[in-house]
Motif scaffolding. Structure first.
Motif, PDB file in Angstrom:
ATOM      1  N   PHE A  47       0.774  -1.242   0.000  1.00  0.00           N
ATOM      2  CA  PHE A  47       0.000   0.000   0.000  1.00  0.00           C
ATOM      3  C   PHE A  47       0.803   1.288   0.000  1.00  0.00           C
ATOM      4  CE2 PHE A  47      -2.732  -3.270   1.864  1.00  0.00           C
ATOM      5  CZ  PHE A  47      -3.843  -3.132   1.078  1.00  0.00           C
ATOM      6  N   TRP A  48       2.117   1.199   0.111  1.00  0.00           N
ATOM      7  CA  TRP A  48       2.858   2.451   0.248  1.00  0.00           C
ATOM      8  C   TRP A  48       2.744   3.311  -1.017  1.00  0.00           C
ATOM      9  CZ3 TRP A  48       7.322   3.887  -2.524  1.00  0.00           C
ATOM     10  CH2 TRP A  48       7.813   2.911  -3.392  1.00  0.00           C
ATOM     11  N   GLY A  49       2.429   2.701  -2.148  1.00  0.00           N
ATOM     12  CA  GLY A  49       2.259   3.469  -3.378  1.00  0.00           C
ATOM     13  C   GLY A  49       1.067   4.405  -3.344  1.00  0.00           C
ATOM     14  N   ALA A  50       0.155   4.171  -2.411  1.00  0.00           N
ATOM     15  CA  ALA A  50      -1.042   5.004  -2.329  1.00  0.00           C
ATOM     16  C   ALA A  50      -0.703   6.460  -2.030  1.00  0.00           C
ATOM     17  CB  ALA A  50      -1.991   4.451  -1.277  1.00  0.00           C
ATOM     18  N   GLY A  51       0.430   6.677  -1.401  1.00  0.00           N
ATOM     19  CA  GLY A  51       0.842   8.037  -1.091  1.00  0.00           C
ATOM     20  C   GLY A  51       0.989   8.886  -2.338  1.00  0.00           C
ATOM     21  N   ARG A  52       1.644   8.304  -3.338  1.00  0.00           N
ATOM     22  CA  ARG A  52       1.836   9.068  -4.580  1.00  0.00           C
ATOM     23  C   ARG A  52       0.520   9.326  -5.299  1.00  0.00           C
ATOM     24  NH1 ARG A  52       5.711   6.091  -8.218  1.00  0.00           N
ATOM     25  NH2 ARG A  52       4.776   4.290  -7.199  1.00  0.00           N
ATOM     26  N   LEU A  53      -0.319   8.301  -5.317  1.00  0.00           N
ATOM     27  CA  LEU A  53      -1.641   8.471  -5.922  1.00  0.00           C
ATOM     28  C   LEU A  53      -2.372   9.640  -5.285  1.00  0.00           C
ATOM     29  CD1 LEU A  53      -4.070   7.497  -7.630  1.00  0.00           C
ATOM     30  CD2 LEU A  53      -4.670   5.989  -5.724  1.00  0.00           C
ATOM     31  N   GLN A  54      -2.306   9.676  -3.964  1.00  0.00           N
ATOM     32  CA  GLN A  54      -3.004  10.739  -3.244  1.00  0.00           C
ATOM     33  C   GLN A  54      -2.505  12.115  -3.654  1.00  0.00           C
ATOM     34  OE1 GLN A  54      -3.758  10.041   0.938  1.00  0.00           O
ATOM     35  NE2 GLN A  54      -3.152  12.137   1.427  1.00  0.00           N
ATOM     36  N   GLU A  55      -1.191  12.234  -3.743  1.00  0.00           N
ATOM     37  CA  GLU A  55      -0.636  13.531  -4.131  1.00  0.00           C
ATOM     38  C   GLU A  55      -1.111  13.968  -5.510  1.00  0.00           C
ATOM     39  OE1 GLU A  55       3.610  13.155  -3.725  1.00  0.00           O
ATOM     40  OE2 GLU A  55       3.354  12.434  -1.667  1.00  0.00           O
ATOM     41  N   SER A  56      -1.129  13.012  -6.433  1.00  0.00           N
ATOM     42  CA  SER A  56      -1.498  13.404  -7.789  1.00  0.00           C
ATOM     43  C   SER A  56      -2.982  13.770  -7.861  1.00  0.00           C
ATOM     44  CB  SER A  56      -1.139  12.293  -8.786  1.00  0.00           C
ATOM     45  OG  SER A  56      -2.189  11.374  -8.929  1.00  0.00           O
ATOM     46  N   LEU A  57      -3.801  13.077  -7.082  1.00  0.00           N
ATOM     47  CA  LEU A  57      -5.221  13.412  -7.073  1.00  0.00           C
ATOM     48  C   LEU A  57      -5.460  14.797  -6.492  1.00  0.00           C
ATOM     49  CD1 LEU A  57      -6.887  10.043  -5.991  1.00  0.00           C
ATOM     50  CD2 LEU A  57      -7.053  11.170  -8.205  1.00  0.00           C
ATOM     51  N   VAL A  58      -4.769  15.072  -5.410  1.00  0.00           N
ATOM     52  CA  VAL A  58      -4.932  16.386  -4.781  1.00  0.00           C
ATOM     53  C   VAL A  58      -4.519  17.493  -5.744  1.00  0.00           C
ATOM     54  CG1 VAL A  58      -4.009  17.892  -2.988  1.00  0.00           C
ATOM     55  CG2 VAL A  58      -4.762  15.583  -2.397  1.00  0.00           C
ATOM     56  N   SER A  59      -3.387  17.297  -6.412  1.00  0.00           N
ATOM     57  CA  SER A  59      -2.948  18.307  -7.384  1.00  0.00           C
ATOM     58  C   SER A  59      -4.000  18.534  -8.459  1.00  0.00           C
ATOM     59  CB  SER A  59      -1.657  17.864  -8.072  1.00  0.00           C
ATOM     60  OG  SER A  59      -0.709  17.490  -7.122  1.00  0.00           O
ATOM     61  N   ALA A  60      -4.533  17.423  -8.953  1.00  0.00           N
ATOM     62  CA  ALA A  60      -5.508  17.531 -10.034  1.00  0.00           C
ATOM     63  C   ALA A  60      -6.759  18.271  -9.586  1.00  0.00           C
ATOM     64  CB  ALA A  60      -5.874  16.138 -10.556  1.00  0.00           C
ATOM     65  N   VAL A  61      -7.195  18.001  -8.374  1.00  0.00           N
ATOM     66  CA  VAL A  61      -8.401  18.678  -7.879  1.00  0.00           C
ATOM     67  C   VAL A  61      -8.139  20.165  -7.710  1.00  0.00           C
ATOM     68  CG1 VAL A  61      -9.906  18.936  -5.868  1.00  0.00           C
ATOM     69  CG2 VAL A  61      -9.461  16.670  -6.800  1.00  0.00           C
ATOM     70  N   VAL A  62      -6.989  20.481  -7.144  1.00  0.00           N
ATOM     71  CA  VAL A  62      -6.663  21.886  -6.916  1.00  0.00           C
ATOM     72  C   VAL A  62      -6.554  22.625  -8.245  1.00  0.00           C
ATOM     73  CG1 VAL A  62      -4.873  23.460  -6.094  1.00  0.00           C
ATOM     74  CG2 VAL A  62      -5.528  21.487  -4.709  1.00  0.00           C
ATOM     75  N   ALA A  63      -6.030  21.930  -9.265  1.00  0.00           N
ATOM     76  CA  ALA A  63      -5.780  22.582 -10.555  1.00  0.00           C
ATOM     77  C   ALA A  63      -6.997  22.615 -11.472  1.00  0.00           C
ATOM     78  CB  ALA A  63      -4.628  21.869 -11.266  1.00  0.00           C
ATOM     79  N   ALA A  64      -8.092  22.003 -11.059  1.00  0.00           N
ATOM     80  CA  ALA A  64      -9.269  21.966 -11.931  1.00  0.00           C
ATOM     81  C   ALA A  64      -9.800  23.388 -12.178  1.00  0.00           C
ATOM     82  CB  ALA A  64     -10.358  21.105 -11.301  1.00  0.00           C
ATOM     83  N   PRO A  65     -10.417  23.611 -13.324  1.00  0.00           N
ATOM     84  CA  PRO A  65     -10.942  24.943 -13.638  1.00  0.00           C
ATOM     85  C   PRO A  65     -11.942  25.412 -12.589  1.00  0.00           C
ATOM     86  CG  PRO A  65     -11.717  23.271 -15.209  1.00  0.00           C
ATOM     87  CD  PRO A  65     -10.613  22.663 -14.421  1.00  0.00           C
ATOM     88  N   ASP A  66     -11.911  26.705 -12.331  1.00  0.00           N
ATOM     89  CA  ASP A  66     -12.794  27.273 -11.317  1.00  0.00           C
ATOM     90  C   ASP A  66     -14.251  26.950 -11.581  1.00  0.00           C
ATOM     91  OD1 ASP A  66     -10.678  28.279 -10.015  1.00  0.00           O
ATOM     92  OD2 ASP A  66     -10.990  30.381 -10.591  1.00  0.00           O
ATOM     93  N   SER A  67     -14.573  26.785 -12.848  1.00  0.00           N
ATOM     94  CA  SER A  67     -15.975  26.576 -13.196  1.00  0.00           C
ATOM     95  C   SER A  67     -16.484  25.188 -12.818  1.00  0.00           C
ATOM     96  CB  SER A  67     -16.152  26.776 -14.706  1.00  0.00           C
ATOM     97  OG  SER A  67     -15.352  25.813 -15.392  1.00  0.00           O
ATOM     98  N   ALA A  68     -15.555  24.255 -12.554  1.00  0.00           N
ATOM     99  CA  ALA A  68     -15.973  22.874 -12.282  1.00  0.00           C
ATOM    100  C   ALA A  68     -16.654  22.762 -10.917  1.00  0.00           C
ATOM    101  CB  ALA A  68     -14.773  21.942 -12.347  1.00  0.00           C
TER     102      ALA A  68
END
Lengths: 199, 199
Positions: free
Chosen positions: B67-88
DNA sequence: ACGGCTGATGTCAGTAACTGTCATTAATGT
DNA sequence: ACATTAATGACAGTTACTGACATCAGCCGT
């Protein structure tokens, strides 16, 4: 009143009665006093006047003391879902069952608060809590199947219901305003509807 | 996102390189061959040419290897959410992030299938998986907060997103038709909308 | 009343996950 | 060259959990 049913009320043989209950009480007390990890099974058993080996005859592991009650909850939820009126939509049958179960929790709120305090500060216990909730979701999906609901609707309705319950429970534990658990469930469900509403 | 570059440029002479990777590989192989419970940490360490003690320096416990790989997944998801267009809308930002991450999983489908087979037959591993997903939900809710989304909307959107991902992932693992993970995510999300749609 | 059976508990030995502590040694830096 | 450091080894200790067998009060059939 049937006396026969309680014929072991004073002496259940040659040992003190209700070994399981004594173990549970001892464990809850110690987990509360020193924390879960700082409590050994030997200490629990000693306080209950039993041995370590006997503890593991009643509970599959050290964590299970806090969770074995979930079995009964699950049964009552399944019954409620199965018994819901035919007209009820899947998600509504689930939410109604949760609200009814929530009313039972409401009576022992103080106990729930203390138990949750123990669980919240320990990762292992949170893991066990999550898998119990997952089992609940699976059981609810099964109950929906018995109502003729198909996949993936049954799983999604069950999972969504559990999500609502979890959030509502958390808010209820923190709640100081006196709002009751069934009401929190209703409110969280309404929120979920809003959040997932397609544009 | 992308590959972890784990190098020990500076100390490559004394020991074999990539101790962590060797331990992970050994563990995955043994868990697959004999099952999780039937594998001891001593065996894993031996196959990796290391000692038990070293295993526990890289992984907090026997399960964490998976499960240690889940850490990286989490980071990439968080980045993607933060970077989503304001309109979303909140839920759409979450689903979009999950779809993007799903595309990465798609490439290593066979690995995911094998890993999941090990996890599925063991209750302890399922517990750990659930808590990782719960952490993911919490992190996603945090990312939504950074977008200005308030509670309980953020938590509900995050939890709903994780629910969708879990069901989609499960279907993708079982899928023989070749449909890809992002597509499963999209379909499950549409189902959830239908299920929770108020009448 | 006798004796065998049952079921809850005790006793004891064992395995394996995990931890704390100190030793070792190649590589690094000054 | 020498002190330092980083990755690992060695080793003992704790504790969760398991299996095998012993004990012994009460029940039941005879």
């Amino acid at each position: 009143m049937s006396v026969a049913v309680i014929k072991y009320d004073r002496h259940m043989g040659r040992w003190e009665a209700d070994a399981r209950g004594r173990l549970e009480q001892a464990a809850l007390a110690l987990y509360g006093e020193r924390g879960f990890e700082q409590t050994t099974v030997a200490e629990i058993a000693k306080r209950a006047g039993l041995t370590e080996r006997t503890f593991f005859r009643y509970f599959t592991d050290k964590r299970e003391v806090l969770f074995w009650g979930a079995g009964r909850l699950q049964e009552s939820l399944v019954s409620a879902v199965v018994a819901a009126p035919d007209s009820a939509a899947p998600i509504d049958a689930v939410i109604a069952a949760l609200e009814a179960a929530g009313a039972v929790f409401q009576e022992g709120r103080e106990h729930s608060v203390q138990r949750q305090a123990v669980i919240d500060v320990n990762a292992e216990l949170r893991e066990r809590e999550l898998i119990k909730l997952a089992r609940l979701a699976t059981a609810l999906a099964g109950a929906l199947h018995r109502r003729g609901v198909r996949e993936p609707t049954a799983s999604l309705a069950a999972e969504a219901g559990i999500t609502v319950f979890r959030i509502a429970f958390e808010r209820w534990i923190k709640d100081t305003s006196g709002r009751e658990l069934p009401q929190h469930i209703r409110e969280s469900f309404d929120e979920l509807k809003t959040v997932t509403a397609g544009r």
